[in-house]
Enzyme design. Structure first.
Site, PDB file in Angstrom:
ATOM      1  N   ARG A  86       0.906  -1.281   0.046  1.00 27.49           N
ATOM      2  CA  ARG A  86       0.255  -0.046   0.100  1.00 27.49           C
ATOM      3  C   ARG A  86       0.862   1.391  -0.229  1.00 27.49           C
ATOM      4  O   ARG A  86       0.402   2.218  -0.154  1.00 27.49           O
ATOM      5  CB  ARG A  86      -0.857  -0.059   1.191  1.00 27.49           C
ATOM      6  N   GLU A  95       8.041  -9.042  -6.653  1.00 29.23           N
ATOM      7  CA  GLU A  95       7.760 -10.284  -5.925  1.00 29.23           C
ATOM      8  C   GLU A  95       7.664 -11.486  -6.381  1.00 29.23           C
ATOM      9  O   GLU A  95       7.323 -11.513  -7.800  1.00 29.23           O
ATOM     10  CB  GLU A  95       6.252 -10.075  -5.197  1.00 29.23           C
ATOM     11  N   GLY A  98       3.231 -16.520  -8.184  1.00 33.26           N
ATOM     12  CA  GLY A  98       2.579 -17.936  -8.053  1.00 33.26           C
ATOM     13  C   GLY A  98       1.998 -18.218  -9.411  1.00 33.26           C
ATOM     14  O   GLY A  98       1.592 -19.575  -9.243  1.00 33.26           O
ATOM     15  N   ARG A 194       3.984   2.168  10.349  1.00 32.57           N
ATOM     16  CA  ARG A 194       4.215   0.942  10.643  1.00 32.57           C
ATOM     17  C   ARG A 194       5.056   0.476  11.715  1.00 32.57           C
ATOM     18  O   ARG A 194       5.553  -0.721  11.823  1.00 32.57           O
ATOM     19  CB  ARG A 194       4.787   0.161   9.246  1.00 32.57           C
TER      20      ARG A 194
HETATM   21  C1  LIG Z   1      -2.608   1.290  11.481  1.00 32.38           C
HETATM   22  C2  LIG Z   1      -3.076   1.168   9.832  1.00 32.38           C
HETATM   23  C3  LIG Z   1      -4.411   0.988   9.591  1.00 32.38           C
HETATM   24  C4  LIG Z   1      -4.756   0.807   8.292  1.00 32.38           C
HETATM   25  N1  LIG Z   1      -5.987   0.366   7.899  1.00 32.38           N
HETATM   26  C5  LIG Z   1      -6.463   0.232   6.557  1.00 32.38           C
HETATM   27  C6  LIG Z   1      -7.627  -0.161   6.455  1.00 32.38           C
HETATM   28  O1  LIG Z   1      -8.459  -0.672   7.277  1.00 32.38           O
HETATM   29  N2  LIG Z   1      -8.032  -0.157   5.019  1.00 32.38           N
HETATM   30  C7  LIG Z   1      -7.416   0.305   4.069  1.00 32.38           C
HETATM   31  O2  LIG Z   1      -7.636   0.193   2.937  1.00 32.38           O
HETATM   32  N3  LIG Z   1      -5.959   0.590   4.391  1.00 32.38           N
HETATM   33  C8  LIG Z   1      -5.554   0.741   5.637  1.00 32.38           C
HETATM   34  N4  LIG Z   1      -4.316   1.154   5.992  1.00 32.38           N
HETATM   35  C9  LIG Z   1      -3.468   1.483   4.802  1.00 32.38           C
HETATM   36  C10 LIG Z   1      -3.515   3.112   4.569  1.00 32.38           C
HETATM   37  O3  LIG Z   1      -4.601   3.595   4.422  1.00 32.38           O
HETATM   38  C11 LIG Z   1      -2.301   3.430   3.489  1.00 32.38           C
HETATM   39  O4  LIG Z   1      -2.657   2.845   2.478  1.00 32.38           O
HETATM   40  C12 LIG Z   1      -0.931   3.127   3.945  1.00 32.38           C
HETATM   41  O5  LIG Z   1      -0.597   3.267   5.246  1.00 32.38           O
HETATM   42  C13 LIG Z   1      -0.053   3.741   2.974  1.00 32.38           C
HETATM   43  O6  LIG Z   1      -0.057   5.030   3.481  1.00 32.38           O
HETATM   44  P1  LIG Z   1       0.054   6.214   2.477  1.00 32.38           P
HETATM   45  O7  LIG Z   1      -0.766   6.339   1.342  1.00 32.38           O
HETATM   46  O8  LIG Z   1       0.693   7.566   3.250  1.00 32.38           O
HETATM   47  O9  LIG Z   1       1.745   5.983   1.571  1.00 32.38           O
HETATM   48  P2  LIG Z   1       2.229   6.068   0.194  1.00 32.38           P
HETATM   49  O10 LIG Z   1       1.319   5.600  -0.899  1.00 32.38           O
HETATM   50  O11 LIG Z   1       3.444   5.743  -0.050  1.00 32.38           O
HETATM   51  O12 LIG Z   1       2.273   7.715   0.112  1.00 32.38           O
HETATM   52  C14 LIG Z   1       2.867   8.544   0.538  1.00 32.38           C
HETATM   53  C15 LIG Z   1       2.468   9.976   0.798  1.00 32.38           C
HETATM   54  O13 LIG Z   1       2.383  10.551  -0.458  1.00 32.38           O
HETATM   55  C16 LIG Z   1       1.033  11.039  -0.817  1.00 32.38           C
HETATM   56  N5  LIG Z   1       0.052  10.612  -1.637  1.00 32.38           N
HETATM   57  C17 LIG Z   1       0.230   9.281  -2.230  1.00 32.38           C
HETATM   58  N6  LIG Z   1      -0.605   8.931  -3.115  1.00 32.38           N
HETATM   59  C18 LIG Z   1      -1.380  10.327  -3.190  1.00 32.38           C
HETATM   60  C19 LIG Z   1      -2.635  10.342  -4.044  1.00 32.38           C
HETATM   61  N7  LIG Z   1      -3.208   9.455  -4.762  1.00 32.38           N
HETATM   62  N8  LIG Z   1      -3.370  11.657  -3.600  1.00 32.38           N
HETATM   63  C20 LIG Z   1      -2.616  12.616  -2.891  1.00 32.38           C
HETATM   64  N9  LIG Z   1      -1.494  12.447  -2.218  1.00 32.38           N
HETATM   65  C21 LIG Z   1      -0.733  11.186  -2.326  1.00 32.38           C
HETATM   66  C22 LIG Z   1       0.412  11.395   0.793  1.00 32.38           C
HETATM   67  O14 LIG Z   1       0.902  12.570   1.213  1.00 32.38           O
HETATM   68  C23 LIG Z   1       0.975  10.151   1.349  1.00 32.38           C
HETATM   69  O15 LIG Z   1       1.057  10.135   2.840  1.00 32.38           O
HETATM   70  C24 LIG Z   1      -3.917   1.264   7.194  1.00 32.38           C
HETATM   71  C25 LIG Z   1      -2.506   1.717   7.491  1.00 32.38           C
HETATM   72  C26 LIG Z   1      -1.980   1.622   8.822  1.00 32.38           C
HETATM   73  C27 LIG Z   1      -0.712   2.187   9.266  1.00 32.38           C
END
Ligand SMILES: Cc1cc2nc3c(=O)[nH]c(=O)nc-3n(C[C@H](O)[C@H](O)[C@H](O)COP(=O)(O)OP(=O)(O)OC[C@H]3O[C@@H](n4cnc5c(N)ncnc54)[C@H](O)[C@@H]3O)c2cc1C
Length: 240
Positions: A86, A95, A98, A194
């Site tokens: 994610r 990765e 399979g 994380r």
């Molecule tokens: C404790 C925990 C619980 C979670 N629970 C769930 C859940 O229940 N369901 C679920 O689906 N996910 C869940 N997640 C995943 C979460 O929603 C994020 O997908 C994941 O943590 C990656 O974070 P990120 O998008 O900040 O990271 P990255 O994708 O690496 O993005 C980094 C940063 O880039 C910017 N960015 C990236 N993409 C965009 C975009 N499209 N538009 C604007 N800015 C952008 C943002 O500032 C973002 O913070 C969980 C995560 C954690 C840590």
């Protein structure tokens, strides 16, 4: 138990390649004021360089933390990879497939230190140690499921079913492997989400298994880029 079933509770993280150091932050930032002379100025005044790194991190000038690279070989269950992948920005993944190779019968079971009982509400869960009996029950139930799944997988492969179809019966506890390449900025962003750490400005409550991966990556960052890492911790583990 089937003799070829392997049960694991650990997460594998190996740093296979790195070009990363605190100096990379300094030369890339100093181009702003020193142009092409910035590389030579890196070692000139170490204390000033350390101050610059702290300043950049605290003030969220993030791009100088991107001019470096770390490649990890991660071995972990598929459910960890689902969470890991994610993280889209500043990460590259490859990765094992399979479709192209037969998946090995290596499966995750909780180890003795994994707190298994979940208490509280979503977002405010606490995990408490429920003792060895519950662990043994979880291991026993998981093993039964893994055996059945692996047997069905093998049965289909032996009958000539394509790997890409046979694999659909395998559970997310199956171990996989991937290369993951990042830079210090994207790694700090990952670590902030994380790991569950004292002193975090924005506390996070990750699943323990991905945290086990994150903790190992964190120790590599701390060793390769000690000034950057110390600044990250001092800034409440907020990624710049
Ligand atoms: C404790 C925990 C619980 C979670 N629970 C769930 C859940 O229940 N369901 C679920 O689906 N996910 C869940 N997640 C995943 C979460 O929603 C994020 O997908 C994941 O943590 C990656 O974070 P990120 O998008 O900040 O990271 P990255 O994708 O690496 O993005 C980094 C940063 O880039 C910017 N960015 C990236 N993409 C965009 C975009 N499209 N538009 C604007 N800015 C952008 C943002 O500032 C973002 O913070 C969980 C995560 C954690 C840590």
């Amino acid at each position: 138990m089937s003799s070829d079933l392997v049960l694991r509770s650990d997460m594998g993280v190996e740093l296979v390649k790195a070009s990363a150091g605190d100096a990379d932050v300094v030369w890339s930032a100093r181009v702003s004021t020193q142009g092409e002379a910035s590389l030579e100025a890196v070692a000139a005044d170490p204390e000033r360089s350390a101050g610059l790194i702290r300043y950049l991190l605290t003030n969220r000038h993030g791009t100088p933390f991107e001019h470096n690279s770390m490649t990890f070989l991660v071995t972990a269950p598929i459910f960890v990879f689902r969470e890991f992948q994610r993280h889209r920005i500043g990460w590259s993944y490859n990765e094992e497939s399979g479709r192209y190779r037969e998946l090995q019968p290596v499966f995750y079971v909780p180890g003795p230190d994994r707190k298994l009982r979940q208490e509280g509400k979503p977002g405010h869960y606490e995990f408490v140690d429920a003792g060895p009996d519950l662990t043994a029950q979880a291991v026993e139930a998981s093993t039964r499921a893994y055996l059945a799944a692996h047997e069905a997988y093998r049965e289909m492969l032996d009958a000539g079913v394509a790997r890409e179809v046979a694999r659909t019966v395998l559970p997310v506890g199956t171990y996989s492997s991937m290369y993951a390449t990042c830079n210090a900025r994207s790694l700090m962003s990952f670590l902030s989400l994380r790991t569950q750490a004292e002193g975090s400005t924005f506390p996070s409550f990750p699943q323990r298994e991905i945290e086990m991966v994150a903790e190992q990556m964190e120790s590599h960052l701390a060793r390769l880029m000690p000034i950057t890492y110390a600044a990250f911790v001092a800034a409440g583990r907020v990624s710049p």
